[in-house]
Scaffold this motif. Structure first.
Motif, short mmCIF file in Angstrom:
data_model
loop_
_atom_site.label_atom_id
_atom_site.label_comp_id
_atom_site.label_asym_id
_atom_site.label_seq_id
_atom_site.Cartn_x
_atom_site.Cartn_y
_atom_site.Cartn_z
N LYS A 71 0.86 -1.17 0.00
CA LYS A 71 0.00 0.00 0.00
C LYS A 71 0.90 1.23 0.00
N TRP A 105 -1.74 -2.10 -5.91
CA TRP A 105 -2.52 -1.11 -5.17
C TRP A 105 -2.48 0.19 -5.98
N LEU A 143 -7.64 -1.91 -5.05
CA LEU A 143 -6.68 -2.97 -5.32
C LEU A 143 -7.06 -3.63 -6.64
#
Length: 346
Positions: free
Chosen positions: A78, A119, A126
């Motif tokens: 992320k 991501w 996602l």
């Protein structure tokens, strides 16, 4: 194809990561915020190390790991650098709040193994690509995908630089998406390379992409029709009559040069704009399935292990060595050059 035998896996004198996976490494990447390195493996594990720099020396400290039920093929960080998404042969993606010490939760599912995850911070979604011939987009707070995109064949590779997303499938198709309109294919291109696509990498400026294949060749492709004269392919990861797969393409985050890594056990640095190879590193004793730069480009991590190119019958987990190495790129390996000197362009 020549065999490696008991050759040296570290001829470039790179720093070795401690406690590597017990089976082949399938993907590797750094957090965009700090020197945390994550690797996924055929031993069903996702592992994280903290990499520290002391002058010209690097040290690695194992931090944590999680398990999947089957081999893990891919992962993505992320953008806040706290969380990792991982997917693979168990057909699910786990979200692991790595730095908070939280437990992994399943956030995505497919009908076949998941080969790629990305991501997309600009969308807070996602993206997952699978051998079930779909790309799915997920809001990780919901159990169903927000959109399922059909592909012409199995997803083999994927690269995102918003708004550009490039997906390579099993039939040499390269599907280009504009993520501002993700439900429609922007362009479908047959690969400029004659054989199976192995990896893609979107240009940092989103104007095109690199594609690598099993035949030891890389294609440089621009999306704008007016720039097609800038497209070319070049040979790499070859030795006399032996031809090896290009397994990994990684752009340098600062200089936008790039690294290739291949089944010949070599990694090389290139400048696509001056069409030059900046540096050829010595061949390691086993293939390199994956490589990646850290967030400032001062470290290049690469795995040296069996890459499954000769099938399961040629893999002996009890004797195979699985290594992850860290290389400190020198200035002449990562900076662009001005002069134009063609490298093996064909």
């Amino acid at each position: 194809m020549s065999s490696f035998g008991g050759a040296n896996t570290n001829p470039n004198k790179s720093f070795e990561v401690t406690q590597p996976p017990s089976d082949s490494v399938s993907s590797i990447s750094f957090s965009s915020k700090a020197n945390f390195l994550v690797a996924t493996s055929w031993d069903n594990q996702v592992r994280c190390w903290e990499i520290s720099k002391n002058g010209t020396a690097l040290n690695s400290t194992p931090k944590a790991s999680i398990s999947h039920d089957q081999p893990v093929l891919c992962h993505a960080w992320k953008d806040d650098g706290t969380t990792v998404f991982s997917g693979g042969c168990d057909k699910q993606v786990k979200m692991w709040p790595l730095l908070s010490g939280g437990q992994p939760v399943t956030v995505a599912m497919h009908d076949a193994p998941i080969k790629e995850v990305a991501w997309i911070p600009e969308m807070s979604l996602l993206a997952t690509g699978s051998w079930d011939k779909t790309i799915k987009y997920w809001d990780t707070r919901q159990s169903n995908p927000v959109h399922t995109q059909q592909l012409p064949d199995r997803c083999y590779t994927m690269s995102v630089r918003h708004p550009l997303m490039v997906v390579g499938t099993a039939d040499r198709n390269l599907i280009v998406f504009n993520l501002q309109n993700p439900q429609t294919e922007y362009k479908r291109i047959v690969s400029p390379l004659k054989y199976q696509t192995r990896c893609v990498a979107a240009f940092p400026d989103q104007q095109g992409f690199l594609v690598g294949s099993i035949e030891g060749r890389v294609g440089v492709h621009h999306l704008d029709d007016a720039q097609q004269n800038k497209n070319f392919t070049f040979k790499c990861h070859r030795e006399s009559t032996d031809i090896y797969s290009v397994n990994s393409l990684s752009f340098h985050p600062v200089h936008h040069t790039f690294a290739t890594a291949g089944s010949d056990g070599a990694f090389n640095f290139w400048d696509k704009d001056s069409k030059q190879r900046l540096k050829a590193m010595q061949r390691c004793g086993q293939p390199i399935p994956c490589g990646a730069f850290n967030n400032d480009g001062s470290i290049y991590a690469y795995a040296v292990c069996y890459d499954w190119s000769k099938g399961a019958e040629n893999h002996n987990p009890s004797t195979a060595k699985n290594c992850i190495y860290l290389h400190l790129p020198q200035e002449d390996e990562r900076k662009k050059r001005n002069q134009n000197s063609f490298f093996g362009v064909s």
